[in-house]
Design an enzyme around this catalytic site. Structure first.
Site, mmCIF file in Angstrom:
data_model
loop_
_atom_site.group_PDB
_atom_site.id
_atom_site.type_symbol
_atom_site.label_atom_id
_atom_site.label_comp_id
_atom_site.label_asym_id
_atom_site.label_seq_id
_atom_site.Cartn_x
_atom_site.Cartn_y
_atom_site.Cartn_z
ATOM 1 N N ASP A 40 0.850 -1.186 -0.008
ATOM 2 C CA ASP A 40 0.089 -0.026 -0.081
ATOM 3 C C ASP A 40 1.034 1.221 0.037
ATOM 4 O OD1 ASP A 40 -2.234 2.041 0.567
ATOM 5 O OD2 ASP A 40 -3.324 -0.020 1.171
ATOM 6 N N TYR A 157 -13.697 6.706 -13.455
ATOM 7 C CA TYR A 157 -13.514 5.450 -12.643
ATOM 8 C C TYR A 157 -14.255 4.196 -13.556
ATOM 9 C CZ TYR A 157 -14.352 2.187 -8.561
ATOM 10 O OH TYR A 157 -14.230 1.030 -7.921
ATOM 11 N N LYS A 161 -12.207 0.885 -14.967
ATOM 12 C CA LYS A 161 -12.556 -0.385 -14.426
ATOM 13 C C LYS A 161 -13.001 -1.383 -15.745
ATOM 14 C CE LYS A 161 -11.832 -0.125 -9.789
ATOM 15 N NZ LYS A 161 -10.924 -1.106 -9.295
#
Ligand SMILES: NC(=O)c1ccc[n+]([C@@H]2O[C@H](COP(=O)([O-])OP(=O)(O)OC[C@H]3O[C@@H](n4cnc5c(N)ncnc54)[C@H](O)[C@@H]3O)[C@@H](O)[C@H]2O)c1
Length: 272
Positions: A40, A157, A161
């Protein structure tokens, strides 16, 4: 099990492991005896920024150092929901670089890979952004996202995706993945209660989004509701499923796509 760097259990890399779905996945895998290497921006085993070329190279170097005998699974989960170009940088280019970069580190025993996409693959997209992603042209994808109209709340977004979901279907059957015995599948959550969805949103805003995307099973999902699908695709038990996207969205996809999703499929026996 071949030589293992961490004793018993499989070694699984989870990106975006500091929060939400990634943290819940890491917790579940550790509880079942796997060794998780969390990736992360900060706060877990490997700190890298997957939005950058440097970070994408660093994840591979770091995992090779931590697990010199190799890994057994990858969960490419790190993502952001923003209107700006960070969305394609992380959700598409960062995710695909993680999968492609770590693939050679997968061991032969029961290698598995999972990409977290979204039910947003079904929303309207910007075709130029999607094609630029699939062409590997990050500069063009970024400039096209920068040029999206200001009221395009979900376009960046959804485009990131959709491109990731298409990459998966294109890539899973290839020699590098299926040919090497590596099932590669996607989990596509609907709305999940995580920092991503509640950050910068008022309760009224959340209610508006929920009303626009009904889930027949009702209620709101928690991160732990998404984990079983990820864990199954990662498990040695998944021997024959690859290239699939499993919607974990309370039935929302069935409402959006309706009944006959196979109508356009190739019927030509030459191609079967
Ligand atoms: N929450 C939802 O409703 C929902 C729905 C569909 C899909 N998803 C997807 O699930 C995945 C996880 O999302 P979440 O809801 O748990 O969100 P989250 O914000 O709780 O977790 C995302 C994690 O990704 C990390 N990350 C972001 N940018 C990064 C970068 N540049 N480099 C490395 N790590 C980075 C964040 O630091 C964070 O820990 C994402 O891919 C998201 O798009 C979420």
């Amino acid at each position: 099990m071949p030589d293992n760097d961490f004793g018993e259990g499989r070694t699984i890399v989870v990106t975006g492991a500091a929060s939400g779905i990634g943290a819940a996945t890491a917790k579940h895998l550790r509880a079942q005896g796997d060794h998780v290497i969390g990736v992360d921006l900060a706060g877990v085993d490997v700190s890298v920024d997957l939005a950058t070329l440097t970070g994408r190279a660093a994840i591979v170097d770091a995992i090779r150092d931590l697990a010199p005998h190799g890994i057994d699974g990858i969960v490419a989960n790190a993502g952001v929901h923003r209107r700006d170009a960070m969305t394609v940088r992380v959700n598409y280019f960062g995710a695909i670089a993680s999968l492609e970069g770590l693939r050679p580190l997968l061991r032969l025993d029961a290698p598995r890979a999972v990409l977290i996409t979204s039910r947003a693959v079904l929303l309207p997209v910007d075709d130029g952004v999607v094609e630029a992603c699939l062409a590997g042209n990050e500069g063009r994808a970024v400039s096209l996202v920068d040029a999206l109209p200001g009221d395009a709340e979900h376009t960046a977004y959804a485009s990131s995706k959709r491109a990731a979901g298409r990459w998966l279907r294109r890539t899973a059957p290839t020699a590098e993945w299926a040919g090497a015995g590596i099932p590669l599948n996607a989990v596509a959550p609907g709305w999940v209660n995580t920092p991503m969805t509640v950050r910068d949103r008022t309760p009224a805003d959340v209610a508006r989004v929920m009303a626009a995307r009904p889930m027949p099973l009702g209620g709101r999902a928690e991160s732990t509701d998404i984990v079983p699908a990820i864990a199954f695709f990662l498990s040695p038990a998944n021997t024959r499923i690859t290239g699939q996207t499993l919607f974990v969205d309370g039935g929302g996809e069935t409402l959006m796509c309706q009944e006959d999703i196979w109508n356009g499929a190739a019927r030509d026996e030459q191609r079967m």
